[in-house]
Enzyme design. Structure first.
Site, PDB file in Angstrom:
ATOM      1  N   GLU A  50       0.880  -1.169   0.000  1.00  0.00           N
ATOM      2  CA  GLU A  50       0.000   0.000   0.000  1.00  0.00           C
ATOM      3  C   GLU A  50       0.913   1.213   0.000  1.00  0.00           C
ATOM      4  O   GLU A  50       1.415   1.638   1.043  1.00  0.00           O
ATOM      5  CB  GLU A  50      -0.905  -0.023   1.245  1.00  0.00           C
ATOM      6  CG  GLU A  50      -1.893  -1.193   1.276  1.00  0.00           C
ATOM      7  CD  GLU A  50      -3.087  -0.989   0.352  1.00  0.00           C
ATOM      8  OE1 GLU A  50      -3.337   0.160  -0.063  1.00  0.00           O
ATOM      9  OE2 GLU A  50      -3.770  -1.983   0.047  1.00  0.00           O
ATOM     10  N   CYS A  83      -2.272   9.348   2.601  1.00  0.00           N
ATOM     11  CA  CYS A  83      -1.787   8.751   1.355  1.00  0.00           C
ATOM     12  C   CYS A  83      -2.680   9.102   0.171  1.00  0.00           C
ATOM     13  O   CYS A  83      -2.198   9.234  -0.952  1.00  0.00           O
ATOM     14  CB  CYS A  83      -1.678   7.244   1.497  1.00  0.00           C
ATOM     15  SG  CYS A  83      -3.212   6.487   2.049  1.00  0.00           S
TER      16      CYS A  83
END
Ligand code: NAD
Length: 442
Positions: A218, A252
């Site tokens: 990720e 993110c």
């Protein structure tokens, strides 16, 4: 002399060995054990809510409302979503067979993988350690959790609390930095789930290769926002500001920059200013719900980007408290420093582009983003962005929100990562789907 990257007292083999012995008893595979662990994790989060909020405030200056919503509440929601559906997800799924194999029956089952490793980053230090753990436990695995050393208060809280609530022979927390993670990565795991930057992502992938360990990465990158003429700019500005300055931009999937088509580049400016003032007041430094930059290295990196364009609002900063005001930069050149790396902080550049073709070309010339956002009233624009670009997610009208929907897969593509999780996608990530065929002998 031992290299500094290996100087640790951690006996990683012993930690993994202990969990592996537990896994071989098959105890963790039972649905009752899985439910019990998820329920215990739920209790931990509610019992220690205040302590966890304090740790998040210590590490990142997170306000209590934001910290609860994005870290504790988020994880509770993931647990509840999973508990509500787990029986259905674990039920054998009948599979179709070709006529030539009949009479016979077939189905698939999801079986646990074994011992998994979860490596978490500092920006949502609780959520990003525990949400993957929810999937790992729901799938019946043993797990090692490695929180980020850059959020030390949250890391310490996780290390202190998890063993008090979860099965200590099945879940271990290893605190530490590069030496500890390197020692862990030398061991064989059955899955590694890494959240963080792509440089370390490559180290993780290389360490997994000799063991043939599957990996979820990720990662991050620059998530663009396309601003199309004809959209409601006031509403777009409010949603942009909410998504961008959450956690002081250290998210993110934060909107990284705006690709403003035509006149929208100028027209959105007053709306962004109004939205920042409405959200954080005239002095964001005094706002309860505005975070701080994680450390001085990132603070110095971010303040070096402030000359990349004309300041529309913000720019104020204080190194002692690692405060950097919500900042909007206009007329930003595509080659400016702020456009060369993921910003990961409260600086929003506006890059003017002439039309949608230019915006699509801009996106496609760069790494595939973790998320692509657009504000548009045009179905044709939506259709073209969907068909002509690639990203982990594509969201119209509300940046960041997709990650709060457990029915949607969360993950990147290309440079923004591999694999996906949340809800049933987490169960898939941490399970093996086994084919079962049963044909009578006569
Ligand atoms: P970080 O520095 O906390 O590192 C992440 C983890 O990697 C930590 O646990 C750390 O101990 C470990 N690590 C660091 N160096 C290592 C090494 N040499 N070998 C082995 N392990 C090592 O966090 P970060 O990387 O600065 O996180 C920010 C990045 O993460 C941004 O790019 C962001 O976009 C991305 N991110 C992605 C997601 C997502 O869900 N896709 C979520 C949050 C952050």
């Amino acid at each position: 002399m031992a290299s500094p990257t290996h100087s640790t007292d951690l006996d990683a083999a012993a930690v993994v060995g202990r969990l592996r012995r537990t896994f071989t008893t098959h105890r963790t595979a039972s649905p009752e054990w899985r439910r019990g662990q998820l329920t215990a994790l739920r209790t931990l989060l509610t019992d220690h809510r205040d302590e966890l909020l304090r740790a998040l405030a210590d590490d990142l200056g997170k306000g209590p409302e934001e910290a609860y919503r994005t870290e504790i509440g988020f994880t509770l929601h993931e647990i509840d979503h999973t508990l509500d559906r787990l029986d259905g997800w674990l039920a054998p799924r009948p599979a179709e067979l070709p006529e030539r194999l009949l009479p016979a029956t077939a189905h698939t089952v999801r079986e646990p993988l074994g011992v998994v490793l979860v490596i978490a980053p500092w920006n949502y230090p609780l959520q990003l350690a525990l949400a993957p753990l929810v999937g790992a436990l729901a799938a019946g695995n043993c797990a090692v959790v490695k929180p980020s050393e850059l959020a030390p208060a949250t890391s310490a809280a996780i290390a202190r609390l998890l063993p008090r609530y979860l099965d200590g022979d099945a879940v271990a927390v290893v605190e530490g930095a590069v030496p500890e993670t390197t020692a862990l990565l030398a061991e064989r795991f059955d899955h590694i789930f890494y959240t963080g930057n792509g440089t370390v992502g490559r180290i993780v992938l290389a360490a997994a290769a000799p063991h043939l360990t599957p990996v979820t990465l990720e990662l991050g990158g620059k998530s663009p926002v396309v601003l199309d003429p004809g959209t409601d700019l006031a509403a777009a500005a409010r949603r942009l500001v909410a998504g961008k300055f959450l956690n002081a931009g250290q998210t993110c999937v934060a909107p990284d920059y705006v690709l403003a088509i035509g006149d929208t580049a100028r027209e959105i400016e007053p709306h962004l200013v109004a939205a920042v003032r409405e959200t954080y007041g005239d002095d964001p430094a005094a706002a309860d719900e505005y975070g701080r930059i994680v450390n001085t290295r990132h603070f110095d990196r971010l303040t070096a980007l402030l000359d990349s364009g004309r300041t529309v609002i913000g720019g104020a900063h204080d190194r002692a408290t690692r405060y950097l005001a919500p900042t909007i930069l206009a007329d930003v050149d595509p080659d400016a420093p702020v456009m060369r790396e993921e910003i990961f902080g409260p600086v929003l550049p506006i890059v003017p582009v002439p039309d949608l073709d230019a915006a699509i070309a801009f996106i496609n010339e760069r790494d595939k983003p973790l998320a692509l956002y657009a504000f548009t009233a045009s179905e044709d624009t939506k259709r073209r962005l969907l068909a002509e670009t690639s990203s982990g997610a594509l969201t119209f009208g509300l940046p960041v929100a997709h990650l709060t929907a457990p029915g949607l897969p969360f993950g990147g593509v290309g440079e923004s990562g591999m694999g996906r999780y949340h809800g049933e996608y987490s169960l898939d990530t941490f399970s093996h789907t086994k084919a079962v065929l049963d044909k009578p002998l006569a």
